[in-house]
Write a protein that holds these residues in place. Sequence first.
Motif, PDB file in Angstrom:
ATOM      1  N   ILE A   9      -2.988 -50.057 -10.841  1.00  0.00           N
ATOM      2  CA  ILE A   9      -4.219 -49.752 -10.112  1.00  0.00           C
ATOM      3  C   ILE A   9      -4.815 -51.035  -9.546  1.00  0.00           C
ATOM      4  CG2 ILE A   9      -6.550 -48.826 -10.304  1.00  0.00           C
ATOM      5  CD1 ILE A   9      -5.578 -46.932 -12.428  1.00  0.00           C
ATOM      6  N   LEU A  10      -5.196 -50.993  -8.278  1.00  0.00           N
ATOM      7  CA  LEU A  10      -5.727 -52.174  -7.612  1.00  0.00           C
ATOM      8  C   LEU A  10      -7.102 -52.531  -8.163  1.00  0.00           C
ATOM      9  CD1 LEU A  10      -4.629 -51.238  -3.998  1.00  0.00           C
ATOM     10  CD2 LEU A  10      -3.644 -53.023  -5.447  1.00  0.00           C
ATOM     11  N   PRO A  11      -7.358 -53.816  -8.414  1.00  0.00           N
ATOM     12  CA  PRO A  11      -8.631 -54.256  -9.005  1.00  0.00           C
ATOM     13  C   PRO A  11      -9.756 -54.302  -7.973  1.00  0.00           C
ATOM     14  CG  PRO A  11      -7.262 -56.152  -8.532  1.00  0.00           C
ATOM     15  CD  PRO A  11      -6.422 -54.939  -8.209  1.00  0.00           C
ATOM     16  N   VAL A  12     -10.964 -54.453  -8.464  1.00  0.00           N
ATOM     17  CA  VAL A  12     -12.143 -54.478  -7.594  1.00  0.00           C
ATOM     18  C   VAL A  12     -12.043 -55.575  -6.538  1.00  0.00           C
ATOM     19  CG1 VAL A  12     -14.625 -54.897  -7.534  1.00  0.00           C
ATOM     20  CG2 VAL A  12     -13.667 -53.470  -9.334  1.00  0.00           C
ATOM     21  N   ASP A  13     -11.532 -56.751  -6.923  1.00  0.00           N
ATOM     22  CA  ASP A  13     -11.525 -57.855  -5.958  1.00  0.00           C
ATOM     23  C   ASP A  13     -10.598 -57.610  -4.770  1.00  0.00           C
ATOM     24  OD1 ASP A  13      -9.089 -58.233  -7.210  1.00  0.00           O
ATOM     25  OD2 ASP A  13      -9.587 -60.195  -8.061  1.00  0.00           O
ATOM     26  N   PHE A  14      -9.671 -56.670  -4.881  1.00  0.00           N
ATOM     27  CA  PHE A  14      -8.829 -56.306  -3.734  1.00  0.00           C
ATOM     28  C   PHE A  14      -9.698 -55.803  -2.586  1.00  0.00           C
ATOM     29  CE2 PHE A  14      -6.743 -52.811  -1.407  1.00  0.00           C
ATOM     30  CZ  PHE A  14      -5.656 -53.472  -0.862  1.00  0.00           C
ATOM     31  N   TYR A  15     -10.768 -55.101  -2.912  1.00  0.00           N
ATOM     32  CA  TYR A  15     -11.624 -54.477  -1.901  1.00  0.00           C
ATOM     33  C   TYR A  15     -12.658 -55.432  -1.315  1.00  0.00           C
ATOM     34  CZ  TYR A  15      -9.530 -50.365  -3.966  1.00  0.00           C
ATOM     35  OH  TYR A  15      -8.615 -49.449  -4.434  1.00  0.00           O
ATOM     36  N   VAL A  71     -23.659 -44.106  -0.190  1.00  0.00           N
ATOM     37  CA  VAL A  71     -22.595 -44.800  -0.913  1.00  0.00           C
ATOM     38  C   VAL A  71     -22.041 -45.984  -0.119  1.00  0.00           C
ATOM     39  CG1 VAL A  71     -20.686 -43.387  -0.033  1.00  0.00           C
ATOM     40  CG2 VAL A  71     -20.504 -44.436  -2.301  1.00  0.00           C
ATOM     41  N   MET A  72     -22.179 -45.951   1.200  1.00  0.00           N
ATOM     42  CA  MET A  72     -21.671 -47.046   2.027  1.00  0.00           C
ATOM     43  C   MET A  72     -22.428 -48.344   1.782  1.00  0.00           C
ATOM     44  SD  MET A  72     -21.025 -45.126   5.682  1.00  0.00           S
ATOM     45  CE  MET A  72     -20.176 -46.541   6.404  1.00  0.00           C
ATOM     46  N   PHE A  73     -23.637 -48.250   1.250  1.00  0.00           N
ATOM     47  CA  PHE A  73     -24.447 -49.436   0.980  1.00  0.00           C
ATOM     48  C   PHE A  73     -24.150 -50.015  -0.401  1.00  0.00           C
ATOM     49  CE2 PHE A  73     -26.549 -47.306   4.395  1.00  0.00           C
ATOM     50  CZ  PHE A  73     -27.157 -48.288   5.145  1.00  0.00           C
ATOM     51  N   GLY A  74     -23.231 -49.401  -1.102  1.00  0.00           N
ATOM     52  CA  GLY A  74     -22.901 -49.839  -2.448  1.00  0.00           C
ATOM     53  C   GLY A  74     -21.712 -50.781  -2.507  1.00  0.00           C
ATOM     54  N   GLU A  75     -21.048 -50.791  -3.656  1.00  0.00           N
ATOM     55  CA  GLU A  75     -19.979 -51.745  -3.906  1.00  0.00           C
ATOM     56  C   GLU A  75     -18.703 -51.402  -3.134  1.00  0.00           C
ATOM     57  OE1 GLU A  75     -19.306 -51.899  -8.066  1.00  0.00           O
ATOM     58  OE2 GLU A  75     -21.242 -52.848  -8.527  1.00  0.00           O
ATOM     59  N   SER A  76     -18.003 -52.414  -2.705  1.00  0.00           N
ATOM     60  CA  SER A  76     -16.701 -52.231  -2.067  1.00  0.00           C
ATOM     61  C   SER A  76     -15.752 -51.561  -3.053  1.00  0.00           C
ATOM     62  CB  SER A  76     -16.129 -53.583  -1.624  1.00  0.00           C
ATOM     63  OG  SER A  76     -16.940 -54.177  -0.640  1.00  0.00           O
ATOM     64  N   PHE A 151     -12.334 -46.220  -6.383  1.00  0.00           N
ATOM     65  CA  PHE A 151     -10.882 -46.190  -6.232  1.00  0.00           C
ATOM     66  C   PHE A 151     -10.173 -46.988  -7.316  1.00  0.00           C
ATOM     67  CE2 PHE A 151     -11.835 -44.949  -1.795  1.00  0.00           C
ATOM     68  CZ  PHE A 151     -10.929 -43.902  -1.657  1.00  0.00           C
ATOM     69  N   THR A 152     -10.927 -47.577  -8.233  1.00  0.00           N
ATOM     70  CA  THR A 152     -10.322 -48.395  -9.290  1.00  0.00           C
ATOM     71  C   THR A 152     -10.044 -47.613 -10.568  1.00  0.00           C
ATOM     72  OG1 THR A 152     -12.483 -49.102 -10.131  1.00  0.00           O
ATOM     73  CG2 THR A 152     -11.476 -50.461  -8.404  1.00  0.00           C
ATOM     74  N   ALA A 153     -10.291 -46.305 -10.557  1.00  0.00           N
ATOM     75  CA  ALA A 153     -10.063 -45.502 -11.759  1.00  0.00           C
ATOM     76  C   ALA A 153      -9.827 -44.048 -11.377  1.00  0.00           C
ATOM     77  CB  ALA A 153     -11.260 -45.615 -12.701  1.00  0.00           C
ATOM     78  N   PRO A 154      -9.050 -43.300 -12.200  1.00  0.00           N
ATOM     79  CA  PRO A 154      -8.849 -41.869 -11.951  1.00  0.00           C
ATOM     80  C   PRO A 154     -10.196 -41.137 -11.936  1.00  0.00           C
ATOM     81  CG  PRO A 154      -7.315 -42.693 -13.607  1.00  0.00           C
ATOM     82  CD  PRO A 154      -8.343 -43.773 -13.387  1.00  0.00           C
ATOM     83  N   PRO A 155     -10.252 -39.967 -11.258  1.00  0.00           N
ATOM     84  CA  PRO A 155      -9.098 -39.180 -10.810  1.00  0.00           C
ATOM     85  C   PRO A 155      -8.570 -39.525  -9.421  1.00  0.00           C
ATOM     86  CG  PRO A 155     -11.104 -37.928 -10.481  1.00  0.00           C
ATOM     87  CD  PRO A 155     -11.511 -39.175 -11.186  1.00  0.00           C
ATOM     88  N   LEU A 156      -9.336 -40.273  -8.610  1.00  0.00           N
ATOM     89  CA  LEU A 156      -8.876 -40.667  -7.282  1.00  0.00           C
ATOM     90  C   LEU A 156      -8.829 -42.185  -7.238  1.00  0.00           C
ATOM     91  CD1 LEU A 156      -8.113 -40.026  -4.341  1.00  0.00           C
ATOM     92  CD2 LEU A 156     -10.556 -39.930  -3.800  1.00  0.00           C
ATOM     93  N   TYR A 157      -7.623 -42.739  -7.062  1.00  0.00           N
ATOM     94  CA  TYR A 157      -7.502 -44.190  -7.144  1.00  0.00           C
ATOM     95  C   TYR A 157      -6.371 -44.699  -6.254  1.00  0.00           C
ATOM     96  CZ  TYR A 157      -3.800 -43.034 -10.546  1.00  0.00           C
ATOM     97  OH  TYR A 157      -2.685 -42.516 -11.162  1.00  0.00           O
ATOM     98  N   LEU A 158      -6.350 -46.009  -6.098  1.00  0.00           N
ATOM     99  CA  LEU A 158      -5.316 -46.676  -5.311  1.00  0.00           C
ATOM    100  C   LEU A 158      -4.506 -47.599  -6.203  1.00  0.00           C
ATOM    101  CD1 LEU A 158      -7.259 -47.566  -2.047  1.00  0.00           C
ATOM    102  CD2 LEU A 158      -5.247 -46.108  -2.203  1.00  0.00           C
ATOM    103  N   ALA A 159      -3.199 -47.569  -6.011  1.00  0.00           N
ATOM    104  CA  ALA A 159      -2.286 -48.425  -6.767  1.00  0.00           C
ATOM    105  C   ALA A 159      -1.462 -49.270  -5.809  1.00  0.00           C
ATOM    106  CB  ALA A 159      -1.371 -47.569  -7.645  1.00  0.00           C
TER     107      ALA A 159
END
Length: 203
Positions: A9-15, A71-76, A151-159
């Motif tokens: 799973i891709l980490p937060v800093d990827f974004y 949500v767009m004003f929140g965290e990457s 996107f850093t945790a299930p149920p919807l995430y990127l790897a």
Amino acid sequence: MTELTNLSILPVDFYEQPTLELAKSLLGCLLVKDTAAGSASGFIVETEAYMGPLDRAAHSFGNRRTKRTEVMFGESGSIYTYVMHTHTLVNVVSGGVGHPEAILIRAVEPHSGLELMQERRGIADIRKWTDGPGKLAKAMGITMEDYGGSFTAPPLYLAAGVEPEHISCGPRIGIGNSGEAKDYPWRFWVTGSPFISRATNRG
């Protein structure tokens, strides 16, 4: 694309990359959705970047802050879903807190959960299951319930997936009323992929 055995799973800093760079970096990543019916995944092959307050095509143009765009004003790395013509579309929030930018996932190449994806789409041709943002959301079971997640945790995430050899770019699709923004080359796709949206030049 290649078969993957161990998902990372891709980490937060990827974004935390600049939005246009992230839109390209997302190509080849594996989008995964876990549901009660099973898990489905696909390699991202097409994205569109939306650059926030100065981008007339962005939902957050003019720093517009609504219940939908909050949500767009929140965290990457946050998940921004919205409904258009009854179809759910899924975006990756970027730009950092207070900078409402996002990247639309336009198409994926089906990877796992193929029977489930075919059942949800109701057609036999695998190339037509996920060749558009509404189609891929339906095939993968992505809904408005995913709004505001990460996107850093299930149920919807990127790897991590497979880096494409070549990337093409061009104008975004379906934004004809956005003035000069309709011509910005902020759509990116894996060159030659048969799974990108039909409106895209595959070359």
